[in-house]
Design a protein around this motif. Sequence first.
Motif, mmCIF file in Angstrom:
data_model
loop_
_atom_site.group_PDB
_atom_site.id
_atom_site.type_symbol
_atom_site.label_atom_id
_atom_site.label_comp_id
_atom_site.label_asym_id
_atom_site.label_seq_id
_atom_site.Cartn_x
_atom_site.Cartn_y
_atom_site.Cartn_z
ATOM 1 N N THR A 282 40.435 28.831 43.841
ATOM 2 C CA THR A 282 40.745 30.085 43.941
ATOM 3 C C THR A 282 41.619 30.723 44.414
ATOM 4 O O THR A 282 42.221 29.783 45.651
ATOM 5 C CB THR A 282 39.262 30.782 43.992
ATOM 6 O OG1 THR A 282 38.837 30.418 45.255
ATOM 7 C CG2 THR A 282 38.023 30.305 43.351
ATOM 8 N N VAL A 283 42.126 31.941 44.111
ATOM 9 C CA VAL A 283 43.241 32.414 44.773
ATOM 10 C C VAL A 283 42.863 33.912 45.033
ATOM 11 O O VAL A 283 42.561 34.654 44.071
ATOM 12 C CB VAL A 283 44.487 32.392 44.124
ATOM 13 C CG1 VAL A 283 45.616 33.098 44.893
ATOM 14 C CG2 VAL A 283 45.018 30.959 43.938
ATOM 15 N N ARG A 284 42.905 34.414 46.430
ATOM 16 C CA ARG A 284 42.851 35.855 46.674
ATOM 17 C C ARG A 284 43.993 36.190 46.718
ATOM 18 O O ARG A 284 45.025 36.075 47.871
ATOM 19 C CB ARG A 284 41.710 36.095 47.882
ATOM 20 C CG ARG A 284 40.338 35.553 47.601
ATOM 21 C CD ARG A 284 39.760 35.917 49.042
ATOM 22 N NE ARG A 284 39.549 37.478 49.360
ATOM 23 C CZ ARG A 284 40.031 37.785 50.372
ATOM 24 N NH1 ARG A 284 40.762 37.051 51.161
ATOM 25 N NH2 ARG A 284 39.774 39.001 50.653
ATOM 26 N N VAL A 285 44.662 37.400 46.178
ATOM 27 C CA VAL A 285 45.723 37.981 46.157
ATOM 28 C C VAL A 285 45.716 39.560 46.633
ATOM 29 O O VAL A 285 44.853 40.395 46.103
ATOM 30 C CB VAL A 285 46.316 38.214 44.589
ATOM 31 C CG1 VAL A 285 47.881 38.948 44.764
ATOM 32 C CG2 VAL A 285 46.497 36.777 44.056
ATOM 33 N N LEU A 286 46.314 39.696 47.867
ATOM 34 C CA LEU A 286 46.130 40.924 48.365
ATOM 35 C C LEU A 286 47.506 41.729 48.313
ATOM 36 O O LEU A 286 48.616 41.146 48.209
ATOM 37 C CB LEU A 286 45.850 40.620 50.051
ATOM 38 C CG LEU A 286 44.568 39.849 50.290
ATOM 39 C CD1 LEU A 286 44.327 39.843 51.720
ATOM 40 C CD2 LEU A 286 43.356 40.569 49.883
ATOM 41 N N ARG A 287 47.320 43.271 48.524
ATOM 42 C CA ARG A 287 48.335 44.081 48.444
ATOM 43 C C ARG A 287 48.135 44.793 49.665
ATOM 44 O O ARG A 287 47.392 45.571 49.746
ATOM 45 C CB ARG A 287 48.463 44.825 46.983
ATOM 46 C CG ARG A 287 49.739 45.931 47.177
ATOM 47 C CD ARG A 287 49.646 46.885 46.151
ATOM 48 N NE ARG A 287 50.915 47.499 45.921
ATOM 49 C CZ ARG A 287 51.143 48.562 45.044
ATOM 50 N NH1 ARG A 287 50.121 49.101 44.383
ATOM 51 N NH2 ARG A 287 52.070 49.371 45.078
ATOM 52 N N ASP A 288 49.015 44.524 50.546
ATOM 53 C CA ASP A 288 49.149 45.201 51.997
ATOM 54 C C ASP A 288 48.188 44.928 52.663
ATOM 55 O O ASP A 288 47.420 45.880 53.111
ATOM 56 C CB ASP A 288 49.649 46.323 51.876
ATOM 57 C CG ASP A 288 51.019 46.964 51.156
ATOM 58 O OD1 ASP A 288 52.006 46.079 51.684
ATOM 59 O OD2 ASP A 288 51.232 47.856 50.479
ATOM 60 N N GLY A 289 47.216 43.837 52.486
ATOM 61 C CA GLY A 289 46.253 43.414 53.202
ATOM 62 C C GLY A 289 44.891 43.856 52.525
ATOM 63 O O GLY A 289 43.704 43.446 53.015
ATOM 64 N N GLN A 290 44.822 44.484 51.546
ATOM 65 C CA GLN A 290 43.732 44.943 50.559
ATOM 66 C C GLN A 290 43.832 44.390 49.242
ATOM 67 O O GLN A 290 44.722 43.989 48.649
ATOM 68 C CB GLN A 290 43.914 46.470 50.219
ATOM 69 C CG GLN A 290 44.084 47.288 51.533
ATOM 70 C CD GLN A 290 42.839 47.151 52.766
ATOM 71 O OE1 GLN A 290 41.659 47.183 52.395
ATOM 72 N NE2 GLN A 290 42.818 46.839 53.849
ATOM 73 N N GLY A 291 42.468 44.244 48.688
ATOM 74 C CA GLY A 291 42.254 43.396 47.588
ATOM 75 C C GLY A 291 43.060 44.372 46.373
ATOM 76 O O GLY A 291 43.417 45.683 46.605
ATOM 77 N N LEU A 292 43.431 43.810 45.255
ATOM 78 C CA LEU A 292 44.020 44.495 44.125
ATOM 79 C C LEU A 292 43.129 45.447 43.300
ATOM 80 O O LEU A 292 43.892 46.417 42.744
ATOM 81 C CB LEU A 292 44.619 43.581 43.285
ATOM 82 C CG LEU A 292 45.848 42.660 43.804
ATOM 83 C CD1 LEU A 292 46.299 41.558 42.752
ATOM 84 C CD2 LEU A 292 46.818 43.203 44.332
ATOM 85 N N ASP A 293 42.000 45.256 43.329
ATOM 86 C CA ASP A 293 40.911 45.975 42.729
ATOM 87 C C ASP A 293 41.623 46.452 41.185
ATOM 88 O O ASP A 293 41.519 47.396 40.612
ATOM 89 C CB ASP A 293 40.853 47.434 43.423
ATOM 90 C CG ASP A 293 39.689 48.182 42.891
ATOM 91 O OD1 ASP A 293 38.856 47.638 42.536
ATOM 92 O OD2 ASP A 293 39.586 49.492 43.100
ATOM 93 N N LEU A 294 41.610 45.164 40.630
ATOM 94 C CA LEU A 294 42.055 45.281 38.977
ATOM 95 C C LEU A 294 40.680 45.328 38.251
ATOM 96 O O LEU A 294 39.650 44.669 38.520
ATOM 97 C CB LEU A 294 42.958 44.356 38.649
ATOM 98 C CG LEU A 294 44.339 44.025 39.398
ATOM 99 C CD1 LEU A 294 45.228 43.064 39.032
ATOM 100 C CD2 LEU A 294 45.255 45.382 38.872
ATOM 101 N N PRO A 295 40.818 45.929 37.205
ATOM 102 C CA PRO A 295 39.634 46.096 36.298
ATOM 103 C C PRO A 295 39.304 44.676 35.804
ATOM 104 O O PRO A 295 40.031 44.024 35.213
ATOM 105 C CB PRO A 295 39.685 47.018 35.077
ATOM 106 C CG PRO A 295 41.064 47.863 35.740
ATOM 107 C CD PRO A 295 41.730 46.993 36.556
ATOM 108 N N ASP A 296 38.065 44.111 35.965
ATOM 109 C CA ASP A 296 37.593 42.975 35.444
ATOM 110 C C ASP A 296 38.395 41.564 35.925
ATOM 111 O O ASP A 296 38.360 40.628 35.067
ATOM 112 C CB ASP A 296 37.559 42.881 33.937
ATOM 113 C CG ASP A 296 36.674 43.777 33.167
ATOM 114 O OD1 ASP A 296 35.519 43.933 34.185
ATOM 115 O OD2 ASP A 296 36.862 44.285 32.193
ATOM 116 N N VAL A 297 39.120 41.704 36.873
ATOM 117 C CA VAL A 297 39.605 40.510 37.616
ATOM 118 C C VAL A 297 38.889 40.326 38.828
ATOM 119 O O VAL A 297 38.952 41.098 39.926
ATOM 120 C CB VAL A 297 41.432 40.833 38.045
ATOM 121 C CG1 VAL A 297 41.722 39.655 38.636
ATOM 122 C CG2 VAL A 297 41.900 41.180 36.555
#
Length: 579
Positions: free
Chosen positions: A274-289
């Motif tokens: 599994t891969v966790r992708v962060l944007r500036d240290g925060q989760g991406l919070d994409l719908p249904d991802v």
Amino acid sequence: MTRSPRRTPAALLALVLAALLAGCSTVPTESAAIRITQVAQPSDDDVRLEPLAPEAGAAPEEVVRGFIDASASAVRNHPVARQYLAADAATNWSDSDGVTVISQDYAPVQSQPGTVVVTGTLVGTVDERGVFIVGTGSVYTRTFTLSDESGEWRITDPPEGLLLLEPDFARTYEQVDAYFLDPTGTRVVPDPRYLVSGEAQPNTLVTRLLEGASPLLAAGVVNPLSGAQLRSTVSVTDTTATVDLSFPADVSDATLAAASAQLTWSLSQLDVNTVRVLRDGQGLDLPDVPDAQSTADWVALDPDVAPIGAVGHYLTGGGLRLASDGGTPPGPAGAGVYGLVAAAVTVDARTSQLGFMAGVSSIVSPAGDPATLLAGTYGGDLTPALSGASFTDPTVAGTRSEVWTVRNGTDVVRLPSGGPAQSVSATTLAGLGRATQFQLSPDGVRAAVVLQGAQGGQVYVGTVVRDDDAVSVRDLRSIAPTVEQVVDVAWRNAGLLMLLAGDPSTERTVPYTVGVDGWELSTNTTSGLPGQPTAVAAAPGRQPLVSANGTMWTLAGGNWVTLVRGQEPLPGTAPFYPM
């Protein structure tokens, strides 16, 4: 209050084409320059079999041989290799300027005191970004100068970068695909890179993705990570990789989704689940991802998807047949009324239904041309689309409803479903020879071409570039220059080709496989075949088909067998898989 519908990953990806191909500001066309300090970051881990330091009194030839052996070390900065160098050379030698790979049977010979000439076969080179370029099989020669330092010979002019023997390169480096997106945004496209084994691989691979596709592929793919930058080293805990990036301020959800899929497919090759992708240290919070993504969340982008309906076909007596049992499909093409000698069919990835079909007819056209390209719906009537002196076997990709072929050996054309034939620019093709085979990769981003030259057929791979309505095939390069007399080519998957070519040791045509960049050329079995194969078909997730002695065979369990086990071989030629 009306709630907005939830968007699935597939729905997000449906937005990628509009977001990426419209040239919007969220995806810059160029990314920030990234300095690559090693061909692939070597590990600091010294728990490995390491080469020996120089022996006292070693002759110049032994010193050069020891230096080449020590260059295969995976320890950062190659400290043992530097012991074979004179003091100034040891300080100034750069081991990060790429890799030259030569054959194991090389020879270091002292031509005069303090001068050693190394001679071998050039296997290939690897640039600073880990991109392999296959060698021509020509002789590699390099002269080493040595000085006598305190009674010991030491090299004063080492090559820039590493000089490795082929088995040492294969042992030290791993091929890992950096994935980019095809222009339709529906598949990831492999871009092979070579990375030193070790814990640094995830960070190095992400760096390669941020830098962009290799020069020969870049114009044919989309990079959703363009413009992004790593904020910290990629970390892996258990089997989860965490990638913290900064993106352009106005990046869209569609681009973030595509970048996440790109990272997930790429890193999944490195024992990462599994891969966790962060944007500036925060989760991406994409719908249904999900926060931790796997390839199962992006299965729609599978580079080697094989639709259920992609059943093998072949021709006999001018008519279409099913490779599953030799049965006749419905319609006039199955009845043989068109006198087909080659054909191709598209598959609807959503319904798995066979759709657009094209075939080459040997019936003389009304204009007197000996060949006609027919097109229509699978199972329905086919009508003339083009005529000419010759056509290569039609070919399709899994990303568009269109058929490609080469007319008269030099003119590449594509025929969209429901539209007229269009010319494809391939300016370098004619200068290389006459095309006898042309096959699109499953993702439609590459084309494999067999060109007839002075030494017979050779296989080239080019990149399909789409610029608005203009389409071209660029950067044709030989990927198996040592293999001659190639008669056919097919794609086993998005990164692996299967060839039928002459084997000098047997003077017979045999199957080969080779990576899309020319690495790992190997011969395949001919066990079970009644004679030399003359045509081949392959597809992701499917067993190859060949025609030999006018009969059809499939590869199963390491042997070629008849299409229907236990039965006599069925007559047939020109096998193909719908795509």
